[in-house]
Design a protein around this motif. Structure first.
Motif, PDB file in Angstrom:
ATOM      1  N   PHE A  36      50.005  25.656  25.434  1.00 49.45           N
ATOM      2  CA  PHE A  36      50.247  26.970  25.997  1.00 49.45           C
ATOM      3  C   PHE A  36      49.257  27.237  27.125  1.00 49.45           C
ATOM      4  CE2 PHE A  36      51.668  27.023  21.656  1.00 49.45           C
ATOM      5  CZ  PHE A  36      52.803  27.811  21.656  1.00 49.45           C
ATOM      6  N   ALA A  37      49.701  27.995  28.119  1.00 50.48           N
ATOM      7  CA  ALA A  37      48.806  28.565  29.119  1.00 50.48           C
ATOM      8  C   ALA A  37      48.635  30.027  28.723  1.00 50.48           C
ATOM      9  CB  ALA A  37      49.394  28.438  30.513  1.00 50.48           C
ATOM     10  N   PHE A  38      47.465  30.371  28.229  1.00 45.69           N
ATOM     11  CA  PHE A  38      47.173  31.734  27.777  1.00 45.69           C
ATOM     12  C   PHE A  38      46.367  32.472  28.832  1.00 45.69           C
ATOM     13  CE2 PHE A  38      48.440  31.131  23.408  1.00 45.69           C
ATOM     14  CZ  PHE A  38      48.695  32.433  22.981  1.00 45.69           C
ATOM     15  N   THR A  39      46.729  33.704  29.050  1.00 51.92           N
ATOM     16  CA  THR A  39      45.950  34.594  29.902  1.00 51.92           C
ATOM     17  C   THR A  39      45.383  35.691  29.014  1.00 51.92           C
ATOM     18  OG1 THR A  39      47.365  34.153  31.800  1.00 51.92           O
ATOM     19  CG2 THR A  39      46.010  36.147  31.883  1.00 51.92           C
ATOM     20  N   ILE A  40      44.057  35.837  29.066  1.00 51.62           N
ATOM     21  CA  ILE A  40      43.371  36.881  28.311  1.00 51.62           C
ATOM     22  C   ILE A  40      42.407  37.568  29.272  1.00 51.62           C
ATOM     23  CG2 ILE A  40      41.882  37.429  26.352  1.00 51.62           C
ATOM     24  CD1 ILE A  40      42.825  34.803  25.040  1.00 51.62           C
ATOM     25  N   PHE A  84      57.612  29.095  19.730  1.00 46.04           N
ATOM     26  CA  PHE A  84      58.023  29.128  21.129  1.00 46.04           C
ATOM     27  C   PHE A  84      58.735  27.832  21.511  1.00 46.04           C
ATOM     28  CE2 PHE A  84      54.625  32.177  21.078  1.00 46.04           C
ATOM     29  CZ  PHE A  84      54.857  33.057  22.124  1.00 46.04           C
ATOM     30  N   GLU A  85      59.819  27.955  22.244  1.00 44.08           N
ATOM     31  CA  GLU A  85      60.435  26.806  22.896  1.00 44.08           C
ATOM     32  C   GLU A  85      59.688  26.569  24.206  1.00 44.08           C
ATOM     33  OE1 GLU A  85      64.580  27.660  23.484  1.00 44.08           O
ATOM     34  OE2 GLU A  85      64.943  27.939  21.331  1.00 44.08           O
ATOM     35  N   VAL A 103      52.424  31.384  28.375  1.00 47.15           N
ATOM     36  CA  VAL A 103      53.600  30.602  28.734  1.00 47.15           C
ATOM     37  C   VAL A 103      53.521  29.330  27.904  1.00 47.15           C
ATOM     38  CG1 VAL A 103      54.772  29.336  30.569  1.00 47.15           C
ATOM     39  CG2 VAL A 103      53.650  31.513  31.082  1.00 47.15           C
ATOM     40  N   CYS A 104      54.611  28.991  27.237  1.00 40.99           N
ATOM     41  CA  CYS A 104      54.636  27.791  26.411  1.00 40.99           C
ATOM     42  C   CYS A 104      54.924  26.571  27.292  1.00 40.99           C
ATOM     43  CB  CYS A 104      55.691  27.930  25.314  1.00 40.99           C
ATOM     44  SG  CYS A 104      55.744  26.505  24.213  1.00 40.99           S
ATOM     45  N   LEU A 105      53.990  25.639  27.342  1.00 41.12           N
ATOM     46  CA  LEU A 105      54.114  24.428  28.157  1.00 41.12           C
ATOM     47  C   LEU A 105      54.788  23.298  27.397  1.00 41.12           C
ATOM     48  CD1 LEU A 105      50.526  24.532  29.671  1.00 41.12           C
ATOM     49  CD2 LEU A 105      52.641  25.483  30.649  1.00 41.12           C
TER      50      LEU A 105
END
Length: 109
Positions: A59-63, A35-36, A87-89
């Protein structure tokens, strides 16, 4: 038995995300996803179990509706059919392991 990284093709998924199938067989599959910064892994679900290991980046991961920030060395588990995305931070690479294999990934090669 031996899969060499540079021999595996990279698939451009667009918008700053690439995928490289590292290995697959039996009921397992390992996939490297790059991921960029700012790239998004859209919310989705599938019938496969998935482990994600963060090789580098943030990364901000939502699970399943919960969002947490993760970085290198962290691991995430996604049960079958649970909605997840990220979302890649900070530019990074994820190692995804699936069971069973993601047949759609293989047919896209």
């Amino acid at each position: 038995m031996f899969i060499f990284h540079n021999a595996q093709p990279v698939e451009d998924l667009g918008q700053g995300v690439t995928r490289r199938i590292l290995a697959h067989g039996g009921s397992l599959m390992a996939v490297e996803v790059t991921f960029e910064t700012g790239a998004i892994g859209q919310l989705h679900h599938h019938p496969h179990e998935q482990l994600t290991y963060v090789l580098r980046g943030r990364f901000a991961f939502t699970i399943d509706g919960e969002t947490r920030e993760v970085g290198a060395g962290d691991t995430l588990y996604k049960a079958p059919d649970v909605v997840h995305g990220c979302v890649c931070l900070e530019a990074g690479v994820l190692l995804d392991t699936f069971t069973p294999q993601r047949e759609a990934f293989l047919s896209a090669k």
